[in-house]
Design a protein around this motif. Structure first.
Motif, PDB file in Angstrom:
ATOM      1  N   ALA B 175       0.881  -1.128   0.090  1.00  0.00           N
ATOM      2  CA  ALA B 175       0.109  -0.045   0.032  1.00  0.00           C
ATOM      3  C   ALA B 175       0.746   1.399   0.195  1.00  0.00           C
ATOM      4  N   GLU B 176       1.868   1.141   0.845  1.00  0.00           N
ATOM      5  CA  GLU B 176       2.807   2.417   0.645  1.00  0.00           C
ATOM      6  C   GLU B 176       3.595   2.510  -0.553  1.00  0.00           C
ATOM      7  N   HIS B 177       3.543   1.321  -1.301  1.00  0.00           N
ATOM      8  CA  HIS B 177       4.542   1.545  -2.385  1.00  0.00           C
ATOM      9  C   HIS B 177       3.597   2.152  -3.451  1.00  0.00           C
ATOM     10  N   ALA B 178       2.123   1.725  -3.435  1.00  0.00           N
ATOM     11  CA  ALA B 178       1.215   2.227  -4.346  1.00  0.00           C
ATOM     12  C   ALA B 178       0.926   3.973  -4.096  1.00  0.00           C
ATOM     13  N   ALA B 179       1.156   4.072  -2.818  1.00  0.00           N
ATOM     14  CA  ALA B 179       1.053   5.587  -2.378  1.00  0.00           C
ATOM     15  C   ALA B 179       2.079   6.373  -3.146  1.00  0.00           C
ATOM     16  N   LEU B 180       3.326   5.960  -3.093  1.00  0.00           N
ATOM     17  CA  LEU B 180       4.440   6.639  -3.609  1.00  0.00           C
ATOM     18  C   LEU B 180       4.370   6.593  -5.217  1.00  0.00           C
ATOM     19  N   LYS B 181       3.666   5.729  -5.953  1.00  0.00           N
ATOM     20  CA  LYS B 181       3.548   5.538  -7.316  1.00  0.00           C
ATOM     21  C   LYS B 181       2.475   6.653  -7.493  1.00  0.00           C
ATOM     22  N   SER B 182       1.464   6.643  -6.698  1.00  0.00           N
ATOM     23  CA  SER B 182       0.486   7.668  -7.137  1.00  0.00           C
ATOM     24  C   SER B 182       0.845   9.145  -6.691  1.00  0.00           C
ATOM     25  N   GLN B 183       1.934   9.071  -6.189  1.00  0.00           N
ATOM     26  CA  GLN B 183       2.643  10.444  -5.789  1.00  0.00           C
ATOM     27  C   GLN B 183       3.204  11.027  -7.074  1.00  0.00           C
ATOM     28  N   ILE B 184       4.039  10.016  -7.634  1.00  0.00           N
ATOM     29  CA  ILE B 184       4.719  10.139  -8.661  1.00  0.00           C
ATOM     30  C   ILE B 184       3.721  10.623 -10.015  1.00  0.00           C
ATOM     31  N   VAL B 185       2.692   9.970 -10.218  1.00  0.00           N
ATOM     32  CA  VAL B 185       1.814  10.361 -11.141  1.00  0.00           C
ATOM     33  C   VAL B 185       1.110  11.842 -10.972  1.00  0.00           C
ATOM     34  N   ALA B 186       1.046  12.083  -9.638  1.00  0.00           N
ATOM     35  CA  ALA B 186       0.645  13.384  -9.271  1.00  0.00           C
ATOM     36  C   ALA B 186       1.543  14.485  -9.789  1.00  0.00           C
ATOM     37  N   PHE B 187       2.844  14.339  -9.387  1.00  0.00           N
ATOM     38  CA  PHE B 187       4.080  15.173  -9.943  1.00  0.00           C
ATOM     39  C   PHE B 187       4.115  15.350 -11.273  1.00  0.00           C
ATOM     40  N   GLU B 188       3.796  14.132 -11.911  1.00  0.00           N
ATOM     41  CA  GLU B 188       4.105  14.035 -13.327  1.00  0.00           C
ATOM     42  C   GLU B 188       2.607  15.091 -13.993  1.00  0.00           C
ATOM     43  N   ASN B 189       1.512  14.867 -13.419  1.00  0.00           N
ATOM     44  CA  ASN B 189       0.582  15.798 -13.943  1.00  0.00           C
ATOM     45  C   ASN B 189       0.517  17.076 -13.641  1.00  0.00           C
ATOM     46  N   GLU B 190       1.417  17.526 -12.401  1.00  0.00           N
ATOM     47  CA  GLU B 190       1.509  18.882 -12.223  1.00  0.00           C
ATOM     48  C   GLU B 190       2.668  19.480 -13.308  1.00  0.00           C
ATOM     49  N   ILE B 191       3.486  18.694 -13.781  1.00  0.00           N
ATOM     50  CA  ILE B 191       4.544  19.035 -14.825  1.00  0.00           C
ATOM     51  C   ILE B 191       3.584  19.133 -16.007  1.00  0.00           C
ATOM     52  N   ALA B 192       2.857  18.368 -16.501  1.00  0.00           N
ATOM     53  CA  ALA B 192       2.145  18.575 -17.763  1.00  0.00           C
ATOM     54  C   ALA B 192       1.493  19.878 -17.604  1.00  0.00           C
ATOM     55  N   GLU B 193       0.618  20.159 -16.621  1.00  0.00           N
ATOM     56  CA  GLU B 193       0.075  21.374 -16.582  1.00  0.00           C
ATOM     57  C   GLU B 193       0.766  22.452 -16.643  1.00  0.00           C
ATOM     58  N   ILE B 194       2.013  22.695 -16.106  1.00  0.00           N
ATOM     59  CA  ILE B 194       2.853  23.598 -16.326  1.00  0.00           C
ATOM     60  C   ILE B 194       3.228  23.664 -17.545  1.00  0.00           C
ATOM     61  N   GLU B 195       3.797  22.783 -18.121  1.00  0.00           N
ATOM     62  CA  GLU B 195       4.411  22.550 -19.545  1.00  0.00           C
ATOM     63  C   GLU B 195       3.399  23.285 -20.573  1.00  0.00           C
ATOM     64  N   ASN B 196       2.058  22.748 -20.379  1.00  0.00           N
ATOM     65  CA  ASN B 196       1.010  23.285 -21.094  1.00  0.00           C
ATOM     66  C   ASN B 196       0.779  24.657 -21.029  1.00  0.00           C
ATOM     67  N   SER B 197       0.798  25.168 -19.763  1.00  0.00           N
ATOM     68  CA  SER B 197       0.835  26.930 -19.636  1.00  0.00           C
ATOM     69  C   SER B 197       1.941  27.588 -20.396  1.00  0.00           C
ATOM     70  N   ASN B 198       3.040  26.830 -20.154  1.00  0.00           N
ATOM     71  CA  ASN B 198       4.205  27.343 -21.320  1.00  0.00           C
ATOM     72  C   ASN B 198       3.973  27.357 -22.811  1.00  0.00           C
ATOM     73  N   ARG B 199       3.446  26.012 -23.266  1.00  0.00           N
ATOM     74  CA  ARG B 199       3.126  25.934 -24.373  1.00  0.00           C
ATOM     75  C   ARG B 199       2.164  26.973 -24.912  1.00  0.00           C
ATOM     76  N   ILE B 200       1.100  27.540 -24.090  1.00  0.00           N
ATOM     77  CA  ILE B 200       0.088  28.345 -24.365  1.00  0.00           C
ATOM     78  C   ILE B 200       0.775  29.728 -24.687  1.00  0.00           C
ATOM     79  N   ILE B 201       1.488  30.115 -23.918  1.00  0.00           N
ATOM     80  CA  ILE B 201       2.182  31.284 -23.855  1.00  0.00           C
ATOM     81  C   ILE B 201       2.926  31.375 -25.348  1.00  0.00           C
ATOM     82  N   ARG B 202       3.657  30.365 -25.662  1.00  0.00           N
ATOM     83  CA  ARG B 202       4.201  30.449 -26.852  1.00  0.00           C
ATOM     84  C   ARG B 202       3.425  30.576 -27.914  1.00  0.00           C
ATOM     85  N   LEU B 203       2.639  29.584 -27.849  1.00  0.00           N
ATOM     86  CA  LEU B 203       1.352  29.739 -29.132  1.00  0.00           C
ATOM     87  C   LEU B 203       0.876  31.045 -29.216  1.00  0.00           C
TER      88      LEU B 203
END
Lengths: 92, 243
Positions: B175-203
């Motif tokens: 369960a602890e391992h699954a929690a760490l994995k979902s933490q990674i997914v949450a971080f990756e989603n945050e990165i994707a969101e920030i990258e998208n906002s950068n992309r919109i500025i460039r666009l």
């Protein structure tokens, strides 16, 4: 009585005009050609818009055609329409 | 005494009515095993959604129970054998329909999010290039911070996984391992969101035909470095062993 009929007739004409304005009808036998032509034409219009107003008009038209393809045709032609649009929109 | 008898009679009547109602709800009219199975198979052939499949499966269960109650287990088993294939096939078709629906939904999602991104880019104010450059720079710094956090959580997760294997997969550690994995997914989603906002500025600058050279996040090569070090370490260790 006469006034009432006139009013009814005017309302009917106005309603039918409003209805015709937004309705897109796609014939099943023309769906394949329409999906090819319209997807390219409308998505290109969206990415080549020169102002926000132009973009909004093109976007509304594209969304209206997407809705028409989804509700009236569906299947492979609808898939082709959306996939082609996605490819063109993704180019920008 | 009279009252008692009346009360008992009323109670018995209520119980009988309830039993009859439940019987009516669950019961089906039985003909022959073959004919009933054919009826279920026909219904299964026409299944187009999960709700329909559930309804047919429920009906098949009711037939099976009725055969068991009215006749014997053998007839119920025979009925089940005759309907099994059709119900399984209906389930398979249902899965395919579900997968197809998901594929179309993903396609539509891409379509509308592309249009939303373009709308956001057109709506973006391009009057201050400096502010946008600063925003992208700060976003990139944030991305680098998150990438660092991801590397740390990945390290923790790997260590934990070794421990999980060592202790024969205990549930609390899993369960602890699954929690760490979902933490990674949450971080990756945050990165994707920030990258998208950068992309919109460039666009936005691209759409307005304004030159805009924004800094890009440097690729993190930390994982490769650690892999290389572990490889060299193991090579050194093997050399020591050979000696």
């Amino acid at each position: 009585m006469k006034r009432c009929f006139t009013l009814l007739a005017v309302t009917f004409v106005a309603a039918s005009c409003c209805n015709n304005k937004s309705e897109i009808v796609i014939k099943e036998e023309e769906a394949m050609i329409a999906s090819t032509e319209k997807s390219v034409e409308l998505a290109t219009k969206v990415i080549e818009a020169k102002s926000y107003e132009e973009f909004q008009a093109a976007r509304h038209e594209l969304e209206a055609w997407e809705e028409a393809f989804r509700t009236q045709i569906g299947g492979e032609d609808y898939d082709y329409f959306v996939q082609t649009c996605n490819e063109i929109l993704g180019q920008i | 005494m009279k009252r008692k008898i009346l009360a008992i009679l009323a109670y018995t009547a209520i119980v009988a009515v309830v039993l009859l109602l439940s019987q009516c709800e669950a019961s089906v009219t039985l003909t022959t095993v073959k004919r009933d199975a054919e009826y279920i198979n026909e219904l299964a052939l026409r299944v187009e959604s999960e709700e329909e499949l559930k309804r047919v499966e429920k009906l098949a269960r009711q037939y099976e129970i009725s055969y068991r109650r009215m006749y014997n287990g053998a007839k119920a088993l025979e009925f089940k054998r005759l309907t099994n294939d059709a119900l399984r096939e209906a389930g398979y078709i249902c899965d395919q329909i579900h997968a197809e629906k998901e594929r179309v939904a993903a396609m539509r999602n891409t379509f509308f999010s592309s249009l939303e991104d373009l709308d956001a880019a057109w709506s973006h104010d391009v009057s201050s290039k400096e502010n946008d450059l600063a925003a992208i720079q700060s976003n990139n710094t944030r991305i680098e911070e998150i990438q660092g956090k991801i590397a740390e959580v990945v390290r923790q997760s790997d260590e934990l996984y070794d421990l999980i294997i060592e202790k024969c997969f205990p549930e609390d550690l899993l369960a602890e391992h699954a929690a760490l994995k979902s933490q990674i997914v949450a971080f990756e989603n945050e990165i994707a969101e920030i990258e998208n906002s950068n992309r919109i500025i460039r666009l936005a600058y691209k759409l307005h035909n304004i030159e805009f050279e924004a800094p890009v996040v440097e690729e993190v090569v930390e994982t490769e470095v650690t892999e290389e070090t572990t490889e060299s370490e193991t090579a050194e260790e093997s050399e020591v062993v050979e000696e």
